[in-house]
Design an enzyme around this catalytic site. Sequence first.
Site, PDB file in Angstrom:
ATOM      1  N   HIS A   1      -4.183  -9.108   3.684  1.00 36.17           N
ATOM      2  CA  HIS A   1      -5.642  -9.041   3.839  1.00 36.17           C
ATOM      3  C   HIS A   1      -6.047  -9.902   5.031  1.00 36.17           C
ATOM      4  O   HIS A   1      -5.634 -11.054   5.127  1.00 36.17           O
ATOM      5  CB  HIS A   1      -6.349  -9.603   2.591  1.00 36.17           C
ATOM      6  CG  HIS A   1      -6.294  -8.689   1.421  1.00 36.17           C
ATOM      7  ND1 HIS A   1      -6.444  -9.114   0.122  1.00 36.17           N
ATOM      8  CD2 HIS A   1      -6.102  -7.340   1.343  1.00 36.17           C
ATOM      9  CE1 HIS A   1      -6.352  -8.086  -0.699  1.00 36.17           C
ATOM     10  NE2 HIS A   1      -6.142  -7.002   0.012  1.00 36.17           N
TER      11      HIS A   1
ATOM     12  N   TYR B   1      -9.606 -10.835  -6.886  1.00 35.26           N
ATOM     13  CA  TYR B   1      -8.657 -11.090  -7.980  1.00 35.26           C
ATOM     14  C   TYR B   1      -9.056 -12.302  -8.815  1.00 35.26           C
ATOM     15  O   TYR B   1      -8.707 -12.396  -9.982  1.00 35.26           O
ATOM     16  CB  TYR B   1      -7.234 -11.226  -7.428  1.00 35.26           C
ATOM     17  CG  TYR B   1      -6.793  -9.924  -6.824  1.00 35.26           C
ATOM     18  CD1 TYR B   1      -6.488  -8.836  -7.631  1.00 35.26           C
ATOM     19  CD2 TYR B   1      -6.769  -9.739  -5.454  1.00 35.26           C
ATOM     20  CE1 TYR B   1      -6.147  -7.611  -7.081  1.00 35.26           C
ATOM     21  CE2 TYR B   1      -6.430  -8.518  -4.896  1.00 35.26           C
ATOM     22  CZ  TYR B   1      -6.111  -7.462  -5.717  1.00 35.26           C
ATOM     23  OH  TYR B   1      -5.792  -6.242  -5.183  1.00 35.26           O
TER      24      TYR B   1
ATOM     25  N   LYS C   1      -1.959  -2.238   7.896  1.00 39.46           N
ATOM     26  CA  LYS C   1      -3.151  -1.674   8.547  1.00 39.46           C
ATOM     27  C   LYS C   1      -3.349  -2.264   9.930  1.00 39.46           C
ATOM     28  O   LYS C   1      -3.124  -3.446  10.138  1.00 39.46           O
ATOM     29  CB  LYS C   1      -4.387  -2.006   7.709  1.00 39.46           C
ATOM     30  CG  LYS C   1      -4.691  -1.011   6.599  1.00 39.46           C
ATOM     31  CD  LYS C   1      -6.024  -1.362   5.987  1.00 39.46           C
ATOM     32  CE  LYS C   1      -6.443  -0.345   4.952  1.00 39.46           C
ATOM     33  NZ  LYS C   1      -7.760  -0.662   4.391  1.00 39.46           N
TER      34      LYS C   1
ATOM     35  N   HIS D   1      -2.051   2.426  -5.763  1.00 43.97           N
ATOM     36  CA  HIS D   1      -2.722   1.163  -5.462  1.00 43.97           C
ATOM     37  C   HIS D   1      -2.814   0.246  -6.686  1.00 43.97           C
ATOM     38  O   HIS D   1      -2.923  -0.965  -6.545  1.00 43.97           O
ATOM     39  CB  HIS D   1      -4.125   1.460  -4.919  1.00 43.97           C
ATOM     40  CG  HIS D   1      -4.472   0.628  -3.731  1.00 43.97           C
ATOM     41  ND1 HIS D   1      -3.824   0.748  -2.514  1.00 43.97           N
ATOM     42  CD2 HIS D   1      -5.382  -0.375  -3.562  1.00 43.97           C
ATOM     43  CE1 HIS D   1      -4.329  -0.121  -1.657  1.00 43.97           C
ATOM     44  NE2 HIS D   1      -5.271  -0.813  -2.265  1.00 43.97           N
TER      45      HIS D   1
ATOM     46  N   ARG E   1      -0.276  -2.402  -6.700  1.00 40.13           N
ATOM     47  CA  ARG E   1      -0.602  -3.475  -5.749  1.00 40.13           C
ATOM     48  C   ARG E   1      -1.606  -4.453  -6.392  1.00 40.13           C
ATOM     49  O   ARG E   1      -1.440  -5.666  -6.312  1.00 40.13           O
ATOM     50  CB  ARG E   1      -1.171  -2.828  -4.482  1.00 40.13           C
ATOM     51  CG  ARG E   1      -1.601  -3.790  -3.384  1.00 40.13           C
ATOM     52  CD  ARG E   1      -1.919  -2.949  -2.150  1.00 40.13           C
ATOM     53  NE  ARG E   1      -2.806  -3.606  -1.206  1.00 40.13           N
ATOM     54  CZ  ARG E   1      -2.417  -4.431  -0.242  1.00 40.13           C
ATOM     55  NH1 ARG E   1      -1.140  -4.737  -0.113  1.00 40.13           N
ATOM     56  NH2 ARG E   1      -3.295  -4.959   0.591  1.00 40.13           N
TER      57      ARG E   1
ATOM     58  N   ARG F   1       0.880  -1.172   0.000  1.00 44.34           N
ATOM     59  CA  ARG F   1       0.000   0.000   0.000  1.00 44.34           C
ATOM     60  C   ARG F   1       0.918   1.222   0.000  1.00 44.34           C
ATOM     61  O   ARG F   1       2.048   1.155   0.498  1.00 44.34           O
ATOM     62  CB  ARG F   1      -0.865   0.038   1.271  1.00 44.34           C
ATOM     63  CG  ARG F   1      -1.801  -1.145   1.423  1.00 44.34           C
ATOM     64  CD  ARG F   1      -2.555  -1.051   2.746  1.00 44.34           C
ATOM     65  NE  ARG F   1      -3.521  -2.135   2.893  1.00 44.34           N
ATOM     66  CZ  ARG F   1      -3.311  -3.265   3.561  1.00 44.34           C
ATOM     67  NH1 ARG F   1      -2.154  -3.466   4.181  1.00 44.34           N
ATOM     68  NH2 ARG F   1      -4.251  -4.186   3.644  1.00 44.34           N
TER      69      ARG F   1
END
Length: 303
Positions: free
Chosen positions: A272, A281, A174, A246, A249, A150
């Site tokens: 994630h 994806y 995150k 992004h 990514r 990110r």
Amino acid sequence: MATWDEKIKDFEQFLKFERNFSENTVDAYLRDIKKLKDYAELDLEKTGPLIITYEHIQEYLFQLSKKKFSERTQARWVSSIKSFFKYLVEDEAREDNPATLLEGPKLGLYLPDTLSFEDVVRIINVINTSTDLGKRNECMIEVLYGCGLRVSELIDLKISNINFKESYLKVEGKGDKSRFVPLAKFTSDLVKEYIQNVRSKNKINKRHEDIVFLNSRGTAMSRVIVFIIIKELTQKAGISKRISPHTFRHSFATHLLQNGADLRYIQEMLGHSSITTTEIYTHLKNEELRDVILNYHPRNKSE
């Protein structure tokens, strides 16, 4: 009577300390609620957060929807407003929740824009690597793409979190979650070269001595600057898609999947917390598969 500012401040503390949301997520929520506050104060004669009604909020969202904001943005407003009033009820500031019945626009599946590997190479090839600035930008994009970071993870990347010997990066993602991302030899060599021969020439700000990517003032780079650099390079490369940091990514994840990587492995690499987020994806891959079938299946070829 409680004011918007008081309740927004309480909500901010709740998101930060009880929900452990990142600064960027908290900022997005607060921006959305402050918009509602402005509307309540200007158009609803200073209606406070504890007496605003479902009808008021409905009207507010209706007015906004006429301004041609994307459905995704509108869905985020609804989500922020629902969270805010849910918090007020849990905090016993309100007995009723005026946002319970709110519905956001029905969103189709969000498929992020991706670049082909050739596009990534085209963007990197337009960088003027004869300058130190160009060398830094090349290294940044190779790390963004090669490690699937990110933009916040890129600008916070620390030298002490790079293990050149074992070829991996420790990424602080995150919600204070760390993950380890393999570092390809090609990317590793570029980073080493940048740190030794480019970054070392900088006069480095004391507080940023461990940060990998620095601006000309020797401090960490901002998200906005990374965005601007990528926008300029994309235009120079003649690529018309809307590209952001992004996008690299997304492209990293898509290319891994196309080359046979397991979805769980990609989930780990991207950091994630839910496999559902990574599953987007597979839809990208299915879209591509459909195009291949339509273009190459013998039954679809005209005689």
